[in-house]
Design a protein around this motif. Structure first.
Motif, short mmCIF file in Angstrom:
data_model
loop_
_atom_site.label_atom_id
_atom_site.label_comp_id
_atom_site.label_asym_id
_atom_site.label_seq_id
_atom_site.Cartn_x
_atom_site.Cartn_y
_atom_site.Cartn_z
N VAL B 8 -3.38 14.69 5.07
CA VAL B 8 -3.18 15.09 3.66
C VAL B 8 -4.43 15.82 3.16
CG1 VAL B 8 -2.99 14.20 1.29
CG2 VAL B 8 -1.48 13.32 3.06
N ILE B 9 -5.59 15.27 3.50
CA ILE B 9 -6.86 15.88 3.07
C ILE B 9 -7.03 17.26 3.73
CG2 ILE B 9 -9.39 15.65 3.18
CD1 ILE B 9 -8.85 12.56 2.90
N LYS B 12 -4.66 19.78 2.19
CA LYS B 12 -5.16 20.25 0.88
C LYS B 12 -6.22 21.32 1.10
CE LYS B 12 -8.62 18.80 -0.93
NZ LYS B 12 -9.99 19.37 -0.87
N SER B 15 -4.74 24.59 1.97
CA SER B 15 -4.22 25.27 0.77
C SER B 15 -5.34 25.96 0.01
CB SER B 15 -3.54 24.27 -0.18
OG SER B 15 -2.51 23.62 0.46
N VAL B 16 -6.50 25.29 -0.06
CA VAL B 16 -7.65 25.90 -0.76
C VAL B 16 -8.13 27.12 0.02
CG1 VAL B 16 -10.04 25.53 -1.51
CG2 VAL B 16 -8.34 23.73 -1.88
N LYS B 19 -6.55 30.45 -0.46
CA LYS B 19 -6.88 31.19 -1.69
C LYS B 19 -8.25 31.86 -1.59
CE LYS B 19 -3.41 29.04 -3.91
NZ LYS B 19 -2.32 29.59 -4.65
N LYS B 20 -8.97 31.58 -0.51
CA LYS B 20 -10.33 32.13 -0.36
C LYS B 20 -10.29 33.29 0.63
CE LYS B 20 -12.84 29.08 -2.72
NZ LYS B 20 -13.75 29.42 -3.79
N TYR B 82 -18.04 24.91 3.79
CA TYR B 82 -17.25 25.06 2.57
C TYR B 82 -16.46 23.80 2.27
CZ TYR B 82 -14.45 26.59 -1.13
OH TYR B 82 -13.88 26.64 -2.37
N GLU B 87 -16.63 20.44 -2.01
CA GLU B 87 -16.26 19.24 -2.77
C GLU B 87 -17.46 18.77 -3.61
OE1 GLU B 87 -13.41 17.35 -2.77
OE2 GLU B 87 -12.32 17.95 -0.96
N GLU B 90 -18.21 21.41 -6.46
CA GLU B 90 -17.19 21.38 -7.52
C GLU B 90 -16.98 19.98 -8.09
OE1 GLU B 90 -13.70 23.37 -6.12
OE2 GLU B 90 -14.78 25.24 -5.79
N LYS B 91 -17.82 19.04 -7.68
CA LYS B 91 -17.83 17.65 -8.20
C LYS B 91 -16.49 16.94 -7.97
CE LYS B 91 -21.76 18.61 -10.50
NZ LYS B 91 -23.05 18.19 -10.02
N SER B 92 -15.74 17.38 -6.97
CA SER B 92 -14.45 16.73 -6.72
C SER B 92 -14.57 15.58 -5.72
CB SER B 92 -13.44 17.76 -6.22
OG SER B 92 -13.98 18.49 -5.15
N LEU B 96 -12.22 11.88 -5.22
CA LEU B 96 -11.66 11.72 -3.87
C LEU B 96 -12.10 10.38 -3.27
CD1 LEU B 96 -10.14 12.93 -1.42
CD2 LEU B 96 -12.27 14.01 -0.74
#
Lengths: 303, 245
Positions: B8-9, B12, B15-16, B19-20, B82, B87, B90-92, B96
């Protein structure tokens, strides 16, 4: 729901949280007030099992934060909104929430229903496919709250949820927290916004590395100086002051014909005070109660 | 450990990455270009004219196929930096880590995300490279040079082990730097030893045959095990929250 006993966290020689003890009941909104660096975020991180404690005990819904097996169970029943929202800016609001729904082990139907429920509730359903990076700070904060709720946690930890938000967004977030309170969620709110704490919290803890005081907002306010009665007179004279002396009051301050009097039992003492002033020939213009604010309480403990 | 959570990680992250554009270009375009350019360089090497011997020619082919190992190490560093540092920047990382997911599941998910796209891309590139080489050299050699054991060891051992090394290096670097580009630039240092081997093979100082490939694989395995140990120490919840700069 949250039981904390003598909880301490040290980073090398620096004590970030020092022997904190408190208890939060189910369905209660507990506010942690304190200046920057007081240990609020460190406490939330310990309770969320993100960092370990140095000493003391803490249990979340009966699970020990220090037990590895329990820590996974704790993370399943809590939701965390950290001080930085930390969304995946390239992904849409829906995909952000769906990703977390999967990690919280929600099934497909539950994820779909909850994402729609929270995005509609927060007024973002129409923007579900917009990349999170395109949202305003307030919208991002709302998504972060929805993210923390996606698995229907029993306890929600909010770390400064309205910091850096404009007044309208702050109000919206506060109203949303009050909605959650109605759903009997236990909420732990870190804030240094006194007004917010007063409006939302059932109980407040004032933290400055050590827990300086706990209680309901009213209890804390009363702990500062009890009650004061302010009486504005047309003219204060010796006869009036002599009459008040005979009532054995704790303290009377006269400032430009305005008397500020310490009272223990305002309902019983105020009529006697007013009667004594009138008997002494005084003309009362108004009588009002002077209550300490949460700000007074805060400043008393953190200074 | 729940492998599906790691997936799942990783999904994700895929998917990111989609977009790059910078990631898409580096992962897809570079191996594709190499797989086309290298065979044409080799075809003009002078085998037909007889200016080099068949032995020299096959040594050149082995050296060129090793170029894909350099790509595996280099591209994985770009994505690993990256994936992890992104992560952090972007403080995500905190939300998580607050999920009921273990450190190992997150680390494995991040490793999948950094490892699979470059390896898949390099495998596609290698297939194109082999087909073009065979097509361009069959008339001179009289047989199809690829597939052979040498390229099989590169595909199955050396390139994946080099990519794993880059992932682990990415984890360690992410804990020490604050900027994705800085991590990527530092991470590129990983290609220096591989590039050294390539140059030595190219000038004929060492042979990049089967024995050398097996020896390089063994060395990479040892380094990977050591770096794995260091990266798992680095990638602990509390370390990430409190000590990652």
């Amino acid at each position: 729901m949250i039981d904390v006993e003598n909880l301490t966290k040290k980073f090398d020689d620096v004590t970030a949280v020092d022997g904190v003890t408190f208890h939060v009941d189910e369905g209660e909104v507990f506010g942690f007030l304190g200046p920057n660096g007081a240990g609020k975020t460190t406490t939330v991180r310990m309770l969320s099992c993100l960092i370990s404690k140095t000493s003391g005990d803490a249990r979340i819904a009966g699970y020990d934060i220090d037990n590895t097996a329990d820590s996974l169970k704790i993370r399943k029943i809590i939701g965390l909104v950290p001080d930085n929202v930390g969304l995946y800016e390239e992904l849409s609001a829906y995909k952000n929430l769906d990703f977390y729904g999967k990690l919280y082990e929600c099934n497909k139907t539950q994820r779909k229903e909850n994402i729609e429920h929270f995005l509609r509730m927060l007024g973002l359903w129409d923007k579900r496919d917009v990349a999170a990076g395109a949202f305003s700070k307030g919208m991002k904060q709302k998504i972060a709250i929805a993210r923390a709720l996606i698995h229907e946690p029993k306890i929600l930890f909010l770390d400064e949820p309205t910091v850096n938000l404009d007044p309208e967004s702050s109000k919206m977030v506060r109203e949303f927290i009050l909605e959650l309170k109605k759903e009997n969620k236990t909420i732990f709110l870190n804030t240094h916004n006194l007004d917010e704490a007063q409006k939302i919290c059932d109980k407040i803890g004032i933290l400055n590395t050590k827990l300086m005081a706990t209680g309901s907002p009213k209890e804390l306010e009363e702990s500062v100086w009890g009650s004061k009665t302010v009486i504005q007179l047309e003219q204060v004279n010796e006869m009036i002051l002599d009459a008040l002396d005979k009532l054995s009051l704790n303290s009377i301050i006269n400032d430009d014909n305005k008397l500020t009097i310490d009272v223990v039992n305002p309902e019983k003492e105020n009529p006697a005070i007013v009667a004594a002033i009138v008997r002494a020939g005084g003309h009362v213009q108004y009588v009002t109660e002077l209550s300490p604010t949460l700000e007074d309480v805060y400043l008393k403990f953190v200074r | 450990m729940k492998l599906w959570k790691s997936w799942v990680i990783a999904s994700k992250d895929f998917s990111v990455f989609r977009k790059k554009k910078s990631i898409i270009y580096s992962v897809i375009i570079i191996p594709l270009l190499m797989s086309i350019i290298l065979p044409f360089i080799i075809s003009s090497s002078g085998l037909k004219s007889g200016s080099i011997t068949i032995g020299e020619f096959t040594a050149l082919l082995n050296a060129f196929s090793f170029f894909f190992v350099i790509l595996a190490a280099s591209l994985t560093t770009v994505i690993a930096s990256y994936s992890l540092l992104g992560e952090k920047v972007e403080k995500s990382i905190e939300p998580l880590l607050a999920t009921p997911t273990t450190d190992e599941e997150i680390l494995l998910g991040k490793s999948f995300a950094a490892f699979l796209p470059p390896i898949a891309s390099i495998y596609v590139g290698l297939v194109i490279f082999m087909v073009l080489i065979d097509k361009l050299t069959y008339s001179s050699l009289g047989y199809f040079y690829y597939p052979n054991w040498n390229i099989a060891i590169i595909i199955l051992l050396v390139a994946p082990l080099a990519a794993i090394l880059s992932v682990e290096l990415g984890v360690i670097l992410s804990s020490r730097v604050n900027d994705v580009r800085a991590a990527q630039q530092l991470g590129q240092l990983v290609i220096i030893p591989f590039f050294g081997i390539y140059i030595l093979g190219e000038i004929g100082y060492i042979s990049l045959g089967i024995n050398s490939m097996l020896l390089i694989s063994a060395m990479l395995l040892v380094i990977d095990v050591i770096l794995f140990y260091i990266s798992t120490i680095t990638f602990r919840r509390e370390e990430i929250i409190t000590k990652w700069k």
